[in-house]
Design an enzyme around this catalytic site. Structure first.
Site, PDB file in Angstrom:
ATOM      1  N   HIS A  53      33.999  31.872  35.386  1.00 52.75           N
ATOM      2  CA  HIS A  53      33.948  31.564  33.960  1.00 52.75           C
ATOM      3  C   HIS A  53      33.176  32.636  33.195  1.00 52.75           C
ATOM      4  O   HIS A  53      32.142  33.107  33.674  1.00 52.75           O
ATOM      5  CB  HIS A  53      33.264  30.200  33.759  1.00 52.75           C
ATOM      6  N   CYS A 107      59.524  55.197  41.640  1.00 49.51           N
ATOM      7  CA  CYS A 107      58.255  54.602  41.203  1.00 49.51           C
ATOM      8  C   CYS A 107      57.295  55.645  40.650  1.00 49.51           C
ATOM      9  O   CYS A 107      56.773  55.509  39.551  1.00 49.51           O
ATOM     10  CB  CYS A 107      57.620  53.853  42.368  1.00 49.51           C
ATOM     11  N   GLU A 143      40.736  31.581  35.697  1.00 47.19           N
ATOM     12  CA  GLU A 143      40.170  30.298  36.108  1.00 47.19           C
ATOM     13  C   GLU A 143      41.063  29.131  35.696  1.00 47.19           C
ATOM     14  O   GLU A 143      40.907  28.012  36.205  1.00 47.19           O
ATOM     15  CB  GLU A 143      38.770  30.105  35.525  1.00 47.19           C
ATOM     16  N   TYR A 191      63.900  43.698  33.257  1.00 47.74           N
ATOM     17  CA  TYR A 191      62.472  43.978  33.077  1.00 47.74           C
ATOM     18  C   TYR A 191      62.261  45.404  32.595  1.00 47.74           C
ATOM     19  O   TYR A 191      61.342  45.676  31.814  1.00 47.74           O
ATOM     20  CB  TYR A 191      61.681  43.682  34.353  1.00 47.74           C
TER      21      TYR A 191
END
Length: 463
Positions: free
Chosen positions: A438, A25, A443, A170
């Site tokens: 928002h 990693c 959202e 990936y």
């Protein structure tokens, strides 16, 4: 208060690449990948800035690959040093040596990879195997000798130039994504499906976006051989996966990303009576214990465990607590959040739509979804119908959310917190009852109304 030692050594890659303390990693995985991904996104944002009124010259914008890699490596070396300092501060003995088993209580330490390397033996009451895996190579003339992998690309001082990426993992898509974003001509050769093990609708959308933004794909092909040309290029010969007709392409860099194999074969664990799965990963119980009672295995070398660094870290912490602090918690390998850092990021928790249907039956599954455009992309005139979110719910259990999937900018930052809610059994109603922030992309998770079963369009109108 226990006496602890760590043996850490990197076998050189076929291209001779090695690295410091910290594992995959830190050195050749998540950290350098995210930095290169960010570099590509910054180039993209530069063009967006023009649509926001910034006056700047974009025609001659170009990445300085060598400077990028030098800066990435400088950061990694700082992390290597930090890891050594932390081990020292905890009184953990660090051996820069390759460890293999002599018997269940004895390990041989080899301080180097050549035949004349110094060797010594140590004994311990318990051992934890956390050796991870390394890239796999296909068979075929020159394919191993002339290719690089993720082990090598983040320390390459020479720009990769025209690149052929083999694989649809990936790692393959992340590398291809940032290489395209940095301005390199990049093609991905895919044998079958994208992102095996992930939700296939999301995988398809990732590939569609990458193709739309410049990455090329050779679908349904496999490499046969690679050879050097007189001009110093790499000629890669390939064929259809189910055919024989040969074709070829010449590139500057050949990058293999067809999966990884565990490092277990180097540890002499076979003679201790360990049990393995078909690819050589070690079988463990739910408490990470192997078939040799005093030896445990965590991370990518353990069978049927998620190949994610935070998973291995958490498993290790819980194991240590059980062994030495009377802990009781076992590692939960379900509902683990993860993100694929492709150009359009993909965040996921829990089951794919396919897995949910297979496990609970199609009649018991409802999918709420939305195709949306982040506010900031309206002025940039991008991503009109590329961002997508869906919740996979179990109708038979009060619409408990089984799978969370989101494709959009900064998906990793949006995904993490929802794992907490899902671990607590969140339902679709819980998402609906939550007030959204928002205007944000996240959202969308609080506003989902359209179901797949309705057949209505998922395309959202407005901001």
């Amino acid at each position: 208060g226990k006496k602890v030692a760590v043996a850490d050594f990197v076998r050189p890659s076929p291209q001779g690449t090695t690295w410091g303390l910290g594992g995959t990693c830190v050195n050749v995985g998540c950290i350098p990948k995210k930095l290169c991904h960010t570099a590509a996104l910054l180039g993209e944002s530069f063009h967006d800035a023009l649509k926001y009124g910034w006056k700047c010259e974009s025609k001659n914008m170009k990445i300085d690959w060598k400077e990028l890699i030098n800066n990435v490596q400088e950061h990694i070396k700082g992390l290597n040093t930090g890891s050594q300092d932390e081990l020292k501060s905890k009184d953990v003995t660090y051996y820069n040596a390759f460890a293999s088993f002599v018997d269940k209580n004895t390990a041989e330490l080899k301080f180097g990879w050549d035949e004349n390397a110094k060797v010594e033996k140590i004994t311990a009451r318990r051992f934890v195997i956390a050796c991870g895996g390394r890239p796999r190579y296909p068979s075929g003339e020159g394919l191993k000798e002339l290719s690089i992998t993720s082990d090598d690309i983040f320390s390459m001082e020479k720009p990769p130039g025209k690149t052929l990426v083999i694989g649809a993992s990936y790692v393959a898509l992340e590398c291809a994504g940032f290489l395209t974003g940095l301005g390199f001509d990049t093609t991905v050769m895919v044998r079958s499906i994208f992102l095996r093990g992930f939700d296939q609708q999301m995988a398809g959308k990732i590939a569609d976006y990458m193709e739309k933004t410049g990455t090329k794909f050779l679908r349904g092909f496999v490499p046969v051989k690679a050879e050097k040309t007189a001009e110093g290029k790499i000629k890669v010969t390939y064929k259809p996966k189910d055919g024989t007709e040969l074709a070829s392409v010449e590139v500057d860099t050949l990058l293999m990303a067809i999966g990884r194999v565990p490092e277990t074969k180097w540890l002499n664990v076979d003679k201790l009576g360990f049990k393995f799965d078909r690819i050589g990963k070690i079988l463990t119980a739910t408490n990470e214990q192997t078939t040799v009672p005093n030896i445990y295995c965590i991370g990518d070398a353990a069978s049927e465990k998620l190949e994610l660094t935070p998973v291995a870290i958490q498993a290790g912490r819980l194991l240590a607590a059980r062994l030495y602090k009377r802990g009781q918690k076992l590692m939960r390998y379900d509902l683990v959040p993860t993100t694929v850092f492709t150009p359009l990021e993909y965040g996921a928790i829990g089951l794919s739509e396919e897995s949910a249907i297979e496990k609970y039956g199609e009649d018991n599954i409802e999918v709420y979804h939305s195709t949306f455009r982040p506010l900031e992309m309206f002025l940039a005139k991008r991503m009109a119908d590329d961002c997508y979110v869906k919740l996979v719910c179990n109708k038979a259990r009060n619409e408990t959310v089984l799978g969370f999937h989101i494709l959009g900018p900064h998906a990793g930052e949006m995904t993490q917190g929802f794992a907490v809610a899902m671990r607590k059994g969140a339902t679709k109603a819980d998402f609906d009852d939550t007030v959204g922030i928002h205007p944000t992309a996240v959202e969308e998770l609080t506003l989902l109304e359209i179901t797949k079963s309705s057949g209505a369009s998922s395309q959202k109108a407005g901001c």
